[in-house]
Structure formats: C-alpha cells, structure tokens
Design a protein around this motif. Structure first.
Motif, PDB file in Angstrom:
ATOM      1  N   VAL A  10      -0.311  -2.236 -39.266  1.00 63.20           N
ATOM      2  CA  VAL A  10       0.115  -1.742 -38.250  1.00 63.20           C
ATOM      3  C   VAL A  10       0.108   0.101 -37.707  1.00 63.20           C
ATOM      4  O   VAL A  10       0.684   0.834 -36.754  1.00 63.20           O
ATOM      5  CB  VAL A  10       2.052  -1.039 -39.468  1.00 63.20           C
ATOM      6  N   ALA A  11      -0.353   0.952 -38.195  1.00 59.05           N
ATOM      7  CA  ALA A  11      -0.701   2.415 -37.938  1.00 59.05           C
ATOM      8  C   ALA A  11      -1.690   1.873 -36.415  1.00 59.05           C
ATOM      9  O   ALA A  11      -0.997   2.708 -35.578  1.00 59.05           O
ATOM     10  CB  ALA A  11      -1.729   2.898 -38.658  1.00 59.05           C
ATOM     11  N   ALA A  12      -2.291   0.987 -36.988  1.00 55.61           N
ATOM     12  CA  ALA A  12      -3.491   1.100 -35.091  1.00 55.61           C
ATOM     13  C   ALA A  12      -2.701   0.875 -34.536  1.00 55.61           C
ATOM     14  O   ALA A  12      -2.853   1.183 -33.175  1.00 55.61           O
ATOM     15  CB  ALA A  12      -4.874  -0.219 -35.455  1.00 55.61           C
ATOM     16  N   ARG A  13      -1.251  -0.190 -34.767  1.00 55.13           N
ATOM     17  CA  ARG A  13      -1.055  -0.972 -33.613  1.00 55.13           C
ATOM     18  C   ARG A  13       0.056   0.379 -32.830  1.00 55.13           C
ATOM     19  O   ARG A  13       0.484   0.495 -31.695  1.00 55.13           O
ATOM     20  CB  ARG A  13      -0.539  -1.868 -33.912  1.00 55.13           C
ATOM     21  N   LEU A  40       9.815   5.102 -24.577  1.00 54.54           N
ATOM     22  CA  LEU A  40       9.937   4.840 -26.752  1.00 54.54           C
ATOM     23  C   LEU A  40      11.168   4.687 -26.904  1.00 54.54           C
ATOM     24  O   LEU A  40      11.867   3.791 -27.751  1.00 54.54           O
ATOM     25  CB  LEU A  40       9.664   6.331 -26.725  1.00 54.54           C
ATOM     26  N   LEU A  41      12.255   4.540 -25.893  1.00 52.72           N
ATOM     27  CA  LEU A  41      12.800   3.984 -27.003  1.00 52.72           C
ATOM     28  C   LEU A  41      13.126   2.375 -26.546  1.00 52.72           C
ATOM     29  O   LEU A  41      13.683   1.267 -26.924  1.00 52.72           O
ATOM     30  CB  LEU A  41      14.725   4.502 -25.481  1.00 52.72           C
ATOM     31  N   LEU A  42      12.731   2.334 -25.976  1.00 53.46           N
ATOM     32  CA  LEU A  42      12.375   0.471 -25.014  1.00 53.46           C
ATOM     33  C   LEU A  42      11.549   0.649 -26.671  1.00 53.46           C
ATOM     34  O   LEU A  42      11.898  -1.399 -26.987  1.00 53.46           O
ATOM     35  CB  LEU A  42      11.846   0.444 -24.195  1.00 53.46           C
ATOM     36  N   SER A  43      10.691   0.898 -26.848  1.00 51.43           N
ATOM     37  CA  SER A  43       9.868   0.455 -28.494  1.00 51.43           C
ATOM     38  C   SER A  43      10.147   0.249 -29.352  1.00 51.43           C
ATOM     39  O   SER A  43      10.236  -0.982 -30.167  1.00 51.43           O
ATOM     40  CB  SER A  43       8.563   1.704 -28.437  1.00 51.43           C
ATOM     41  N   VAL A  44      11.842   1.151 -29.676  1.00 54.49           N
ATOM     42  CA  VAL A  44      12.596   1.092 -30.513  1.00 54.49           C
ATOM     43  C   VAL A  44      13.098  -0.083 -30.384  1.00 54.49           C
ATOM     44  O   VAL A  44      13.228  -0.589 -31.425  1.00 54.49           O
ATOM     45  CB  VAL A  44      13.615   1.934 -30.334  1.00 54.49           C
ATOM     46  N   THR A  64       5.916  -1.962 -41.701  1.00 50.65           N
ATOM     47  CA  THR A  64       6.475  -2.916 -41.353  1.00 50.65           C
ATOM     48  C   THR A  64       6.640  -2.826 -39.932  1.00 50.65           C
ATOM     49  O   THR A  64       7.325  -1.015 -39.200  1.00 50.65           O
ATOM     50  CB  THR A  64       7.677  -3.896 -41.898  1.00 50.65           C
ATOM     51  N   HIS A  65       8.008  -3.037 -38.712  1.00 52.23           N
ATOM     52  CA  HIS A  65       8.109  -3.009 -37.559  1.00 52.23           C
ATOM     53  C   HIS A  65       9.014  -1.923 -37.818  1.00 52.23           C
ATOM     54  O   HIS A  65       9.504  -1.413 -37.470  1.00 52.23           O
ATOM     55  CB  HIS A  65       8.004  -3.877 -36.786  1.00 52.23           C
ATOM     56  N   TRP A  66       9.763  -2.189 -39.013  1.00 55.19           N
ATOM     57  CA  TRP A  66      10.834  -0.844 -39.098  1.00 55.19           C
ATOM     58  C   TRP A  66      10.352   0.380 -38.979  1.00 55.19           C
ATOM     59  O   TRP A  66      10.936   1.230 -38.933  1.00 55.19           O
ATOM     60  CB  TRP A  66      12.053  -1.360 -40.520  1.00 55.19           C
ATOM     61  N   ASP A  67       9.855   0.446 -39.726  1.00 58.39           N
ATOM     62  CA  ASP A  67       9.230   1.856 -39.827  1.00 58.39           C
ATOM     63  C   ASP A  67       8.038   2.373 -38.459  1.00 58.39           C
ATOM     64  O   ASP A  67       8.512   3.381 -38.370  1.00 58.39           O
ATOM     65  CB  ASP A  67       7.709   1.739 -40.663  1.00 58.39           C
ATOM     66  N   GLU A  68       7.903   1.327 -38.330  1.00 61.75           N
ATOM     67  CA  GLU A  68       7.165   1.539 -36.937  1.00 61.75           C
ATOM     68  C   GLU A  68       8.423   2.638 -35.815  1.00 61.75           C
ATOM     69  O   GLU A  68       8.782   2.866 -35.310  1.00 61.75           O
ATOM     70  CB  GLU A  68       6.523   0.466 -35.552  1.00 61.75           C
ATOM     71  N   ALA A  69       9.390   1.609 -35.657  1.00 63.36           N
ATOM     72  CA  ALA A  69      10.536   1.630 -35.088  1.00 63.36           C
ATOM     73  C   ALA A  69      10.961   3.080 -35.534  1.00 63.36           C
ATOM     74  O   ALA A  69      11.834   3.985 -34.543  1.00 63.36           O
ATOM     75  CB  ALA A  69      11.789   0.577 -35.277  1.00 63.36           C
ATOM     76  N   ALA A  71       9.619   5.469 -36.160  1.00 64.78           N
ATOM     77  CA  ALA A  71       8.833   6.617 -36.051  1.00 64.78           C
ATOM     78  C   ALA A  71       9.066   7.287 -34.315  1.00 64.78           C
ATOM     79  O   ALA A  71       8.396   7.904 -34.027  1.00 64.78           O
ATOM     80  CB  ALA A  71       7.246   6.521 -36.568  1.00 64.78           C
ATOM     81  N   TYR A  72       9.482   5.892 -33.491  1.00 68.10           N
ATOM     82  CA  TYR A  72       9.431   5.893 -32.014  1.00 68.10           C
ATOM     83  C   TYR A  72      11.027   6.052 -32.401  1.00 68.10           C
ATOM     84  O   TYR A  72      10.699   6.846 -31.410  1.00 68.10           O
ATOM     85  CB  TYR A  72       9.049   3.810 -31.249  1.00 68.10           C
ATOM     86  N   ALA A  73      11.397   6.270 -32.801  1.00 66.80           N
ATOM     87  CA  ALA A  73      12.787   6.563 -32.965  1.00 66.80           C
ATOM     88  C   ALA A  73      12.889   8.024 -32.935  1.00 66.80           C
ATOM     89  O   ALA A  73      13.598   9.231 -32.358  1.00 66.80           O
ATOM     90  CB  ALA A  73      13.771   5.807 -34.018  1.00 66.80           C
ATOM     91  N   LEU A  74      11.456   8.964 -34.061  1.00 66.39           N
ATOM     92  CA  LEU A  74      11.900  10.166 -34.271  1.00 66.39           C
ATOM     93  C   LEU A  74      11.418  10.966 -33.434  1.00 66.39           C
ATOM     94  O   LEU A  74      11.135  11.970 -32.251  1.00 66.39           O
ATOM     95  CB  LEU A  74      10.745  10.331 -35.803  1.00 66.39           C
ATOM     96  N   LEU A  75      10.047  10.583 -32.114  1.00 64.98           N
ATOM     97  CA  LEU A  75       9.633  10.652 -31.280  1.00 64.98           C
ATOM     98  C   LEU A  75      10.370  11.039 -30.253  1.00 64.98           C
ATOM     99  O   LEU A  75      10.372  11.959 -29.300  1.00 64.98           O
ATOM    100  CB  LEU A  75       8.427   9.876 -30.869  1.00 64.98           C
ATOM    101  N   TYR A  76      11.190   9.592 -29.666  1.00 64.17           N
ATOM    102  CA  TYR A  76      11.996  10.348 -29.124  1.00 64.17           C
ATOM    103  C   TYR A  76      13.103  10.798 -29.126  1.00 64.17           C
ATOM    104  O   TYR A  76      13.213  11.716 -28.116  1.00 64.17           O
ATOM    105  CB  TYR A  76      13.007   8.619 -29.200  1.00 64.17           C
ATOM    106  N   ALA A  77      14.200  11.182 -30.407  1.00 67.96           N
ATOM    107  CA  ALA A  77      14.883  12.413 -30.286  1.00 67.96           C
ATOM    108  C   ALA A  77      13.820  13.438 -30.042  1.00 67.96           C
ATOM    109  O   ALA A  77      14.283  14.293 -30.012  1.00 67.96           O
ATOM    110  CB  ALA A  77      14.807  12.487 -32.043  1.00 67.96           C
ATOM    111  N   LEU A  78      12.685  13.816 -30.537  1.00 71.75           N
ATOM    112  CA  LEU A  78      12.399  15.274 -30.263  1.00 71.75           C
ATOM    113  C   LEU A  78      12.258  15.107 -28.718  1.00 71.75           C
ATOM    114  O   LEU A  78      12.073  16.605 -28.083  1.00 71.75           O
ATOM    115  CB  LEU A  78      10.783  15.188 -31.276  1.00 71.75           C
TER     116      LEU A  78
END
Length: 87
Positions: A10-13, A40-44, A64-69, A71-78
């Motif tokens: 998951v981390a590599a993905r 990033l929003l599309l990735s979430v 899981t994909h939830w953790d990935e979502a 992380a993408y949401a936090l990057l989107y907010a930033l």
C-alpha cells in the motif's frame, strides 16, 4: 499475505501514485497547484470507492485504501491551503 507485506504494498502504491499525479499536474496545465489539488481529490474518490467495493475495514491493522484516501485528503487540504494563500 502477511500484514507487513500488505502495508508495504500500500505504501509503495501510494508513492507511485503520488509520482504519477505530480507528473500529470506538472506537464498538464500551467497552474500546477490547482491541477494537483484536483487530481488529489479524484484520488480520494477513487480510493473510497475501491475501499467500499472491496469491503475493507476502516480501522484495520494493515494499511488499506481508506488510509490512502485519508492521506490524499490531507495532501489535498494542504495543497488547497497553499494555493489559497498564494492567490
């Protein structure tokens, strides 16, 4: 598959997907920040739909994909905050 191997996958993905998003945002549009935020929003959305489809638990012991979502949401907010501050 052991829990450690799945979390590493998951981390590599996540890292691979971030590299792809950065490259698309850099070469796709002159406004990098807005393009990157949109991707990033599309990735979430993609990760949430995949997590629902695979019936993954939100609070599992492995990534899981939830953790990935998340992380993408936090990057989107930033990214959105930085874009708004520079505008």
């Amino acid at each position: 598959m052991t829990t450690n191997v799945k979390s590493v996958q998951v981390a590599a993905r996540f890292v691979l997907r971030i590299l792809i998003l950065v490259s698309f945002a850099a070469f796709g549009n002159p406004d990098f920040g807005r393009s990157f935020a949109a991707l990033l929003l599309l990735s979430v959305v993609l990760c949430v739909v995949t997590g629902i489809k695979r019936h993954e638990s939100m609070f599992a012991r492995t990534l899981t994909h939830w953790d990935e979502a998340a992380a993408y949401a936090l990057l989107y907010a930033l990214t959105a905050t930085i874009n708004q501050a520079w505008s």
